[in-house]
Design a protein around this motif. Structure first.
Motif, short mmCIF file in Angstrom:
data_model
loop_
_atom_site.label_atom_id
_atom_site.label_comp_id
_atom_site.label_asym_id
_atom_site.label_seq_id
_atom_site.Cartn_x
_atom_site.Cartn_y
_atom_site.Cartn_z
N PRO A 160 0.81 -1.21 0.00
CA PRO A 160 0.00 0.00 0.00
C PRO A 160 0.85 1.28 0.00
CG PRO A 160 -0.90 -1.58 1.55
CD PRO A 160 0.42 -2.13 1.09
N ALA A 161 2.01 1.24 0.64
CA ALA A 161 2.87 2.44 0.67
C ALA A 161 3.33 2.81 -0.73
CB ALA A 161 4.07 2.20 1.59
N THR A 162 3.60 1.83 -1.58
CA THR A 162 4.02 2.10 -2.95
C THR A 162 2.91 2.80 -3.72
OG1 THR A 162 5.44 0.13 -2.91
CG2 THR A 162 4.96 1.08 -5.06
N ALA A 163 1.69 2.28 -3.61
CA ALA A 163 0.55 2.89 -4.29
C ALA A 163 0.27 4.29 -3.77
CB ALA A 163 -0.68 2.00 -4.14
N THR A 164 0.36 4.47 -2.46
CA THR A 164 0.12 5.79 -1.86
C THR A 164 1.13 6.81 -2.37
OG1 THR A 164 -0.83 4.80 0.13
CG2 THR A 164 -0.01 7.06 0.32
N LEU A 165 2.41 6.43 -2.37
CA LEU A 165 3.44 7.36 -2.84
C LEU A 165 3.26 7.66 -4.32
CD1 LEU A 165 5.93 9.05 -2.25
CD2 LEU A 165 7.33 7.00 -2.62
N TYR A 166 3.01 6.64 -5.13
CA TYR A 166 2.79 6.83 -6.56
C TYR A 166 1.65 7.82 -6.80
CZ TYR A 166 0.89 5.96 -11.20
OH TYR A 166 0.38 6.14 -12.47
N ASN A 167 0.51 7.61 -6.14
CA ASN A 167 -0.66 8.48 -6.33
C ASN A 167 -0.37 9.91 -5.90
OD1 ASN A 167 -2.30 6.46 -7.41
ND2 ASN A 167 -2.98 5.80 -5.39
N ASP A 168 0.34 10.07 -4.79
CA ASP A 168 0.68 11.41 -4.31
C ASP A 168 1.60 12.12 -5.29
OD1 ASP A 168 0.45 13.46 -2.29
OD2 ASP A 168 2.51 12.99 -1.73
N LEU A 169 2.62 11.40 -5.77
CA LEU A 169 3.57 12.00 -6.72
C LEU A 169 2.88 12.35 -8.04
CD1 LEU A 169 6.71 9.75 -6.12
CD2 LEU A 169 6.38 12.14 -5.43
N LEU A 170 2.01 11.48 -8.53
CA LEU A 170 1.31 11.75 -9.78
C LEU A 170 0.45 13.01 -9.65
CD1 LEU A 170 0.70 10.86 -12.68
CD2 LEU A 170 -1.16 9.44 -11.75
N ALA A 171 -0.22 13.17 -8.52
CA ALA A 171 -1.04 14.37 -8.29
C ALA A 171 -0.17 15.62 -8.26
CB ALA A 171 -1.83 14.22 -7.00
N LYS A 172 0.96 15.55 -7.57
CA LYS A 172 1.84 16.72 -7.46
C LYS A 172 2.44 17.10 -8.82
CE LYS A 172 3.12 16.05 -2.59
NZ LYS A 172 2.05 16.84 -2.07
N LEU A 173 2.82 16.11 -9.61
CA LEU A 173 3.41 16.40 -10.92
C LEU A 173 2.37 16.76 -11.97
CD1 LEU A 173 5.93 15.37 -9.49
CD2 LEU A 173 6.50 14.14 -11.56
N SER A 174 1.10 16.44 -11.71
CA SER A 174 0.03 16.78 -12.64
C SER A 174 -0.49 18.20 -12.44
CB SER A 174 -1.13 15.78 -12.50
OG SER A 174 -0.70 14.49 -12.86
N SER A 175 -0.13 18.81 -11.31
CA SER A 175 -0.57 20.19 -11.08
C SER A 175 0.22 21.13 -12.01
CB SER A 175 -0.38 20.59 -9.62
OG SER A 175 0.98 20.63 -9.28
N VAL A 176 -0.33 22.31 -12.23
CA VAL A 176 0.33 23.28 -13.11
C VAL A 176 0.65 24.52 -12.29
CG1 VAL A 176 0.08 24.69 -15.20
CG2 VAL A 176 -0.94 22.40 -15.11
N PRO A 177 1.93 24.83 -12.11
CA PRO A 177 3.10 24.05 -12.50
C PRO A 177 3.26 22.84 -11.57
CG PRO A 177 3.81 25.93 -11.22
CD PRO A 177 2.30 26.06 -11.38
N PRO A 178 4.09 21.86 -11.96
CA PRO A 178 4.31 20.70 -11.09
C PRO A 178 4.84 21.14 -9.72
CG PRO A 178 5.24 20.32 -13.26
CD PRO A 178 4.83 21.76 -13.21
N GLU A 179 4.31 20.50 -8.68
CA GLU A 179 4.69 20.86 -7.31
C GLU A 179 6.00 20.16 -6.92
OE1 GLU A 179 2.92 20.19 -2.82
OE2 GLU A 179 1.53 20.19 -4.51
N PRO A 180 7.00 20.92 -6.49
CA PRO A 180 8.25 20.27 -6.04
C PRO A 180 7.99 19.32 -4.88
CG PRO A 180 8.54 22.64 -6.29
CD PRO A 180 7.07 22.36 -6.41
N VAL A 181 8.74 18.23 -4.85
CA VAL A 181 8.57 17.20 -3.82
C VAL A 181 9.94 16.83 -3.27
CG1 VAL A 181 7.69 14.89 -3.31
CG2 VAL A 181 6.62 16.24 -5.11
#
Length: 169
Positions: free
Chosen positions: A81-102
């Motif tokens: 579950p941690a892998t899926a959670t991190l993937y989903n969080d990163l995808l959301a941050k990089l899909s924002s305009v502009p991409p959100e630094p992480v």
């Protein structure tokens, strides 16, 4: 999340960090297990880095089960579950305009989970935007890994790897 005690009341932390823990980490202190706990680790990071820290909890199932899950992380086939959670969080941050630094701190198996999530993320971005754009988008990610594998990290993010030769992962 954990907010640093070093920040004065009414002030906001200077940055945000995602933390992915390693094997044998409890959620809270369990004096019987002797395991580390994610809440204390996150508070230490928050205080040291003067940052707001959010945990991506990698639940422990004991040393043998955790090590078996590490092998699945390395193969890129885990159902953690941690892998899926991190993937989903990163995808959301990089899909924002502009991409959100992480910024991600990953310890031991947390690094393997991070590698796996980043690999899936890169595949998704490359399929929709092309490999060069995937690298560019992932350039807003900074990883600091502690005691984890140094191989297997996809291109794009900025990395700092600190090795621990005694870490079983």
């Amino acid at each position: 999340g954990k907010v640093p005690s070093c920040c004065k009341p009414g002030h906001t932390p200077s940055k945000k960090i995602l933390y992915v823990n390693g094997i044998r980490t409890d959620v809270v202190r369990n004096d019987k297990s002797g395991n580390a706990n994610i809440c204390d680790i996150m508070q230490d990071i928050a205080d040291t880095a003067c940052a707001e820290v959010t945990g991506i909890y990698n639940a422990t199932n004991g040393m043998l089960a955790d090590l078996a899950e590490c092998a699945e992380n390395i193969q890129g086939v885990s159902q953690a579950p941690a892998t899926a959670t991190l993937y989903n969080d990163l995808l959301a941050k990089l899909s924002s305009v502009p991409p959100e630094p992480v910024e991600i701190y990953a310890h031991s198996q947390g690094g393997l989970i991070t590698q796996e999530a980043l690999g899936r993320l890169k595949e998704t971005l490359a399929a929709t935007d092309g490999p060069d754009e995937a690298d560019r988008l992932m350039g807003v990610i900074t990883i600091r890994s502690f005691g984890t594998a140094e191989q297997g990290w996809p291109s794009g993010p900025h990395y700092t790897h600190l090795r621990n030769t005694d870490d079983p992962v």
